[in-house]
Design a protein around this motif. Structure first.
Motif, PDB file in Angstrom:
ATOM      1  N   ALA A   1      -9.424   7.821  97.796  1.00  0.00           N
ATOM      2  CA  ALA A   1     -10.263   6.613  97.908  1.00  0.00           C
ATOM      3  C   ALA A   1     -11.613   6.906  97.264  1.00  0.00           C
ATOM      4  N   ILE A   2     -11.989   6.084  96.318  1.00  0.00           N
ATOM      5  CA  ILE A   2     -13.231   6.387  95.571  1.00  0.00           C
ATOM      6  C   ILE A   2     -14.181   5.178  95.485  1.00  0.00           C
ATOM      7  N   CYS A   3     -15.456   5.523  95.314  1.00  0.00           N
ATOM      8  CA  CYS A   3     -16.448   4.544  94.873  1.00  0.00           C
ATOM      9  C   CYS A   3     -17.028   5.085  93.571  1.00  0.00           C
ATOM     10  N   LEU A   4     -17.371   4.228  92.646  1.00  0.00           N
ATOM     11  CA  LEU A   4     -18.036   4.697  91.430  1.00  0.00           C
ATOM     12  C   LEU A   4     -19.534   4.685  91.666  1.00  0.00           C
ATOM     13  N   ARG A   5     -20.173   5.854  91.461  1.00  0.00           N
ATOM     14  CA  ARG A   5     -21.632   5.864  91.565  1.00  0.00           C
ATOM     15  C   ARG A   5     -22.208   5.325  90.259  1.00  0.00           C
ATOM     16  N   ILE A   6     -23.029   4.312  90.396  1.00  0.00           N
ATOM     17  CA  ILE A   6     -23.596   3.640  89.230  1.00  0.00           C
ATOM     18  C   ILE A   6     -25.055   4.037  89.069  1.00  0.00           C
ATOM     19  N   ASN A   7     -25.420   4.295  87.823  1.00  0.00           N
ATOM     20  CA  ASN A   7     -26.834   4.561  87.526  1.00  0.00           C
ATOM     21  C   ASN A   7     -27.448   3.242  87.060  1.00  0.00           C
ATOM     22  N   PRO A   8     -28.277   2.611  87.915  1.00  0.00           N
ATOM     23  CA  PRO A   8     -28.745   1.255  87.588  1.00  0.00           C
ATOM     24  C   PRO A   8     -29.938   1.218  86.631  1.00  0.00           C
ATOM     25  N   ASP A   9     -30.454   2.380  86.266  1.00  0.00           N
ATOM     26  CA  ASP A   9     -31.662   2.485  85.447  1.00  0.00           C
ATOM     27  C   ASP A   9     -32.825   1.725  86.098  1.00  0.00           C
TER      28      ASP A   9
ATOM     29  N   GLN B   1     -34.432  -3.316  96.019  1.00  0.00           N
ATOM     30  CA  GLN B   1     -34.136  -4.707  95.682  1.00  0.00           C
ATOM     31  C   GLN B   1     -33.656  -4.804  94.232  1.00  0.00           C
ATOM     32  N   LYS B   2     -34.392  -4.098  93.341  1.00  0.00           N
ATOM     33  CA  LYS B   2     -34.025  -4.134  91.918  1.00  0.00           C
ATOM     34  C   LYS B   2     -32.615  -3.578  91.719  1.00  0.00           C
ATOM     35  N   ALA B   3     -32.324  -2.463  92.375  1.00  0.00           N
ATOM     36  CA  ALA B   3     -31.006  -1.842  92.208  1.00  0.00           C
ATOM     37  C   ALA B   3     -29.924  -2.743  92.806  1.00  0.00           C
ATOM     38  N   PHE B   4     -30.212  -3.327  93.978  1.00  0.00           N
ATOM     39  CA  PHE B   4     -29.197  -4.139  94.665  1.00  0.00           C
ATOM     40  C   PHE B   4     -28.840  -5.399  93.859  1.00  0.00           C
ATOM     41  N   VAL B   5     -29.864  -6.001  93.227  1.00  0.00           N
ATOM     42  CA  VAL B   5     -29.596  -7.200  92.421  1.00  0.00           C
ATOM     43  C   VAL B   5     -28.582  -6.853  91.326  1.00  0.00           C
ATOM     44  N   LYS B   6     -28.776  -5.683  90.716  1.00  0.00           N
ATOM     45  CA  LYS B   6     -27.839  -5.267  89.664  1.00  0.00           C
ATOM     46  C   LYS B   6     -26.442  -5.027  90.238  1.00  0.00           C
ATOM     47  N   MET B   7     -26.395  -4.479  91.459  1.00  0.00           N
ATOM     48  CA  MET B   7     -25.093  -4.196  92.064  1.00  0.00           C
ATOM     49  C   MET B   7     -24.363  -5.505  92.408  1.00  0.00           C
ATOM     50  N   VAL B   8     -25.108  -6.506  92.867  1.00  0.00           N
ATOM     51  CA  VAL B   8     -24.484  -7.798  93.176  1.00  0.00           C
ATOM     52  C   VAL B   8     -23.846  -8.366  91.911  1.00  0.00           C
ATOM     53  N   ASP B   9     -24.596  -8.287  90.829  1.00  0.00           N
ATOM     54  CA  ASP B   9     -24.101  -8.792  89.557  1.00  0.00           C
ATOM     55  C   ASP B   9     -22.806  -8.077  89.153  1.00  0.00           C
ATOM     56  N   LEU B  10     -22.822  -6.757  89.313  1.00  0.00           N
ATOM     57  CA  LEU B  10     -21.653  -5.949  88.958  1.00  0.00           C
ATOM     58  C   LEU B  10     -20.448  -6.311  89.843  1.00  0.00           C
ATOM     59  N   ILE B  11     -20.708  -6.443  91.145  1.00  0.00           N
ATOM     60  CA  ILE B  11     -19.618  -6.769  92.077  1.00  0.00           C
ATOM     61  C   ILE B  11     -19.012  -8.130  91.719  1.00  0.00           C
ATOM     62  N   GLN B  12     -19.898  -9.089  91.411  1.00  0.00           N
ATOM     63  CA  GLN B  12     -19.385 -10.423  91.082  1.00  0.00           C
ATOM     64  C   GLN B  12     -18.567 -10.399  89.791  1.00  0.00           C
ATOM     65  N   HIS B  13     -19.054  -9.628  88.806  1.00  0.00           N
ATOM     66  CA  HIS B  13     -18.303  -9.523  87.547  1.00  0.00           C
ATOM     67  C   HIS B  13     -16.938  -8.885  87.790  1.00  0.00           C
ATOM     68  N   ALA B  14     -16.937  -7.819  88.595  1.00  0.00           N
ATOM     69  CA  ALA B  14     -15.671  -7.130  88.880  1.00  0.00           C
ATOM     70  C   ALA B  14     -14.700  -8.092  89.551  1.00  0.00           C
ATOM     71  N   ARG B  15     -15.206  -8.868  90.505  1.00  0.00           N
ATOM     72  CA  ARG B  15     -14.325  -9.789  91.233  1.00  0.00           C
ATOM     73  C   ARG B  15     -13.814 -10.906  90.317  1.00  0.00           C
ATOM     74  N   LEU B  16     -14.680 -11.350  89.384  1.00  0.00           N
ATOM     75  CA  LEU B  16     -14.236 -12.377  88.439  1.00  0.00           C
ATOM     76  C   LEU B  16     -13.083 -11.876  87.577  1.00  0.00           C
ATOM     77  N   GLU B  17     -13.082 -10.568  87.367  1.00  0.00           N
ATOM     78  CA  GLU B  17     -11.999  -9.954  86.572  1.00  0.00           C
ATOM     79  C   GLU B  17     -10.774  -9.668  87.447  1.00  0.00           C
ATOM     80  N   GLY B  18     -10.840 -10.078  88.704  1.00  0.00           N
ATOM     81  CA  GLY B  18      -9.694  -9.891  89.601  1.00  0.00           C
ATOM     82  C   GLY B  18      -9.660  -8.527  90.269  1.00  0.00           C
ATOM     83  N   LEU B  19     -10.753  -7.771  90.203  1.00  0.00           N
ATOM     84  CA  LEU B  19     -10.764  -6.435  90.815  1.00  0.00           C
ATOM     85  C   LEU B  19     -11.337  -6.549  92.225  1.00  0.00           C
ATOM     86  N   LYS B  20     -10.708  -5.834  93.146  1.00  0.00           N
ATOM     87  CA  LYS B  20     -11.168  -5.894  94.535  1.00  0.00           C
ATOM     88  C   LYS B  20     -12.353  -4.938  94.726  1.00  0.00           C
ATOM     89  N   VAL B  21     -13.396  -5.421  95.365  1.00  0.00           N
ATOM     90  CA  VAL B  21     -14.529  -4.540  95.708  1.00  0.00           C
ATOM     91  C   VAL B  21     -14.764  -4.716  97.202  1.00  0.00           C
TER      92      VAL B  21
END
Ligand code: LLP
Length: 440
Positions: free
Chosen positions: A166-174, A232-252
């Motif tokens: 079981a994995i999570c991908l660690r993201i570098n949000p810059d 807050q800055k990092a979380f906004v980017k993560m929300v965007d990523l999660i939504q994109h992943a879900r739009l592609e049909g990937l479960k998060v």
């Protein structure tokens, strides 16, 4: 993070006010909770570390209470690297915490206190194949993957072992965490995590791997962060990523929000768990996620003190401030040498507080100019034999100590239920070389 360059000019009164667990008794001197520190060095010698379990427990409860009224589902994974003593991990585990670990050693420490492997999250940028085998065999709750290369290795190892990881991908949000550059981890130039723009393709790839269970994402932007703004800055980017992943049909289903919550070393603002809980609630409540946090310093930092004795006072007429040389050194507490970190210093014996204030340099005895605890610190005049307490050393204190200059590691005490317990004896000098081999 405070540094020598911005050394506050005020005296010990401010420190006493900003550290409510410390109290000055006119006879017993400096007390930590109900324990008079003076009697400890008399009994155990110096230098010595004290960690206060009662404080850790109440901080853990403060953290959990901040999340209780919220709609979000959050679990706390204590970052063992901050203080890996078994008694500390055990205490937090009994309060209900899981752990964040970064090595086989930390994993074994967690297992030693019987933490359920499902409550262990394995972070770190260079996990070895041996470490991954163990993690996969134990079916750890979550492995935070730091690169595509690591993902492929995990997949291969899992397949060989006939397991699923079981994995999570660690993201570098810059995102700039606005802390000391040596403890910033979320900028593109840092080695940590998968670059934000590559996150989605790598997550998609994880989905193709039959022995990988992709849970979601992880983000940890640095340490000693006192405002919620970088989160807050990092979380906004993560929300965007999660939504994109879900739009592609990937479960998060999981987002690990990392650690990094700052404490007050002087009287700067400590990270407020209620503000963090509010931010996480506001940002993620509608996303149906399991959230985790990985605090280390915030839980244990303010619970620790390093006590040391003045070995020598060097009055140097050509310098503005005398040198006060302690029996503790950078091998004990490396934070000032390594990060220019500022730690509060208070005299232990009551009598010292009657002396006039003066500006003092506080140094260790090691043969390095960086073996420093404080520069031009306003303190009551100090002389040989006095004890001083170096504050807020519960996190990244003893755990980062070494035996440089053939100095044995100092003894550790724990205050628990207002009683003092020895939790690790002083290392002996012979122990320094008893595994060394002189070849013929
Ligand atoms: N999670 C990960 C992936 C981490 O790398 C760290 C800390 C934490 C959680 C916990 O961060 P905390 O809540 O303690 O800030 N030695 C330095 C601090 C290094 C922090 C390393 N990573 C110091 O003494 O300031």
């Amino acid at each position: 993070m405070s540094s020598f360059k911005t050394e506050p000019k005020t005296n010990y009164q401010t420190l006493l006010t900003s550290h409510p667990n410390l109290r000055l008794d006119s006879i017993k001197g400096l007390c930590f909770g109900t324990i008079a520190l003076e009697m400890l060095t008399k009994h155990y010698g110096s230098p010595l570390w004290i960690i206060n379990a009662d404080i850790i427990k109440s901080r853990y409860q403060r953290l959990t209470q901040a999340f209780q009224p919220k709609k979000i589902d959050v679990s706390i994974h204590y970052a063992v690297k901050a203080n890996d003593h078994l008694a500390v991990i055990d205490l937090l585990a009994k309060e209900g915490a899981g752990v964040d670990i970064v090595s086989l050693g930390e994993l074994k420490r967690a297992l030693q206190v019987h933490i359920n492997p499902k409550k262990i999250c394995f972070s770190g940028v260079g996990k070895t194949e041996e470490e991954l085998k163990t993690a996969i065999d134990l079916e750890l709750g979550q492995i935070n993957v730091e690169s595509r290369e690591e993902l492929l290795l995990i997949s291969q190892v899992a397949q060989q072992r006939g397991k699923k990881a079981a994995i999570c991908l660690r993201i570098n949000p810059d995102v700039n965490a606005k802390t000391h550059h040596k403890i910033t981890t979320g900028l593109a130039e840092n080695k940590f995590g998968i670059a934000y723009q590559h996150a989605l393709p790598v997550y998609k790839e994880a989905y193709q791997l039959s022995h990988i269970i992709p849970l979601g994402f992880d983000v940890h932007i640095g340490s000693q962060i006192s405002s919620v703004e970088p989160y807050q800055k990092a979380f906004v980017k993560m929300v965007d990523l999660i939504q994109h992943a879900r739009l592609e049909g990937l479960k998060v289903s999981v987002l690990d929000c990392g650690g990094g919550f700052g404490i007050s070393y002087y009287n700067e603002k400590e990270a407020n768990p209620v503000e963090l809980a509010d931010l996480m609630d506001k940002t993620f409540a509608s996303l149906d996620l399991h959230l985790c946090i990985e605090p280390g310093r915030w839980l244990v930092g303010p619970a620790g003190i390093l006590i040391s004795k003045v070995t020598r006072r060097k009055d140097n007429e050509s310098k503005a401030a005398p040198f006060i040389i302690l029996d503790a050194a950078m091998n004990d507490l490396i934070r000032p040498a390594m990060y220019d970190a500022w730690h509060g210093i208070l005299p232990v014996q009551a009598e010292i507080y009657n002396r006039p204030l003066e500006s003092l340099n506080i140094d260790g005895p090691i043969c390095e100019s960086s073996d420093i605890f404080a520069r031009q610190r306003n303190l009551p005049s100090l002389k040989e034999g006095d004890d001083i307490a170096i504050l807020d050393t519960g996190a990244y204190g003893h755990v980062m100590s070494s035996s440089y200059n053939a100095r044995p590691q100092a003894l550790q005490l724990m205050i628990k239920n207002n009683k003092v317990h020895l939790i690790k004896p002083r290392q002996t000098i012979e122990e320094l070389w008893n595994k060394e081999i002189i070849p013929e």
